[in-house]
Design an enzyme around this catalytic site. Structure first.
Site, PDB file in Angstrom:
ATOM      1  N   CYS A 195       0.816  -1.227   0.000  1.00 60.97           N
ATOM      2  CA  CYS A 195       0.000   0.000   0.000  1.00 60.97           C
ATOM      3  C   CYS A 195       0.842   1.268   0.000  1.00 60.97           C
ATOM      4  O   CYS A 195       0.317   2.358  -0.181  1.00 60.97           O
ATOM      5  CB  CYS A 195      -0.962   0.004   1.186  1.00 60.97           C
ATOM      6  SG  CYS A 195      -2.276  -1.221   1.007  1.00 60.97           S
ATOM      7  N   HIS A 226     -11.966  10.475  -8.776  1.00 57.61           N
ATOM      8  CA  HIS A 226     -10.909  10.635  -9.768  1.00 57.61           C
ATOM      9  C   HIS A 226      -9.815  11.602  -9.306  1.00 57.61           C
ATOM     10  O   HIS A 226      -9.264  12.361 -10.097  1.00 57.61           O
ATOM     11  CB  HIS A 226     -11.478  11.038 -11.126  1.00 57.61           C
ATOM     12  CG  HIS A 226     -12.208   9.910 -11.778  1.00 57.61           C
ATOM     13  ND1 HIS A 226     -13.500   9.585 -11.453  1.00 57.61           N
ATOM     14  CD2 HIS A 226     -11.809   8.995 -12.691  1.00 57.61           C
ATOM     15  CE1 HIS A 226     -13.888   8.533 -12.167  1.00 57.61           C
ATOM     16  NE2 HIS A 226     -12.872   8.154 -12.925  1.00 57.61           N
ATOM     17  N   GLU A 281     -13.632   0.358   1.517  1.00 61.28           N
ATOM     18  CA  GLU A 281     -12.443   0.511   0.683  1.00 61.28           C
ATOM     19  C   GLU A 281     -12.361  -0.612  -0.340  1.00 61.28           C
ATOM     20  O   GLU A 281     -11.909  -0.420  -1.460  1.00 61.28           O
ATOM     21  CB  GLU A 281     -11.209   0.508   1.582  1.00 61.28           C
ATOM     22  CG  GLU A 281      -9.924   0.744   0.842  1.00 61.28           C
ATOM     23  CD  GLU A 281      -8.735   0.787   1.779  1.00 61.28           C
ATOM     24  OE1 GLU A 281      -8.447   1.874   2.300  1.00 61.28           O
ATOM     25  OE2 GLU A 281      -8.117  -0.270   1.985  1.00 61.28           O
TER      26      GLU A 281
END
Length: 123
Positions: free
Chosen positions: A23, A74, A113
Site C-alpha cells: 500500500c 478521480h 475501501e
C-alpha cells in the site's frame, strides 16, 4: 429514532508512504461512501413537498456530491487532501468534519475501501 443513509461512489488513488507493505505504492480503490444521519427526536417535516421526511435524500446529495466531486472522485487523495496518510480512517474523519456543519443530523461515515474492508467513524 430514524436512521437514514445515502451511498455515494468515488474512484480514488493514493499511497500510504509509511506503510510496510504494497500500500506504500500508488494504487486505486472504488470507494463506497455511506453517509449516515440520525434523528433522535422522531420529528418529521410537517408541511410542504417534503412532508413526512426527516430530510430529502436529494438534499443530502446536494451537500455531499460537490465535496465528493471536488476532493475524492478521480483524485489522488495524497494531493487533494494534502496528506501523506490518506487511510480510510483518516478519510472517514475528514469527510465527517467537512459535512457536519452542513448536515447537522450527520451521525457517522462508513467507507468501504474494498468488498471486504470498511471503516466507520462515529464521534
Amino acid at each position: 429514532m430514524y436512521i437514514l443513509s445515502k451511498l455515494f461512489k468515488a474512484e480514488v488513488s493514493h499511497s500510504l508512504l509509511y506503510h510496510d507493505g504494497r500500500c506504500r505504492l500508488d494504487h486505486g480503490h472504488s470507494l463506497i461512501l455511506n453517509i449516515i444521519l440520525l434523528s433522535e427526536n422522531n420529528e418529521l417535516i410537517n408541511t410542504g413537498p417534503k412532508q413526512g421526511m426527516v430530510i430529502d435524500y436529494s438534499d443530502i446529495s446536494k451537500i455531499v456530491k460537490p465535496i465528493v466531486d471536488e476532493y475524492l472522485d478521480h483524485n489522488n487523495l495524497n494531493k487533494s487532501l494534502n496528506t501523506q496518510t490518506p487511510t480510510t480512517e483518516n478519510l472517514c474523519k475528514w469527510l465527517f468534519d467537512k459535512l457536519k456543519p452542513q448536515l447537522p443530523l450527520l451521525y457517522a461515515i462508513k467507507i468501504h475501501e474494498t468488498d471486504t474492508s470498511s471503516c466507520t467513524y462515529c464521534p
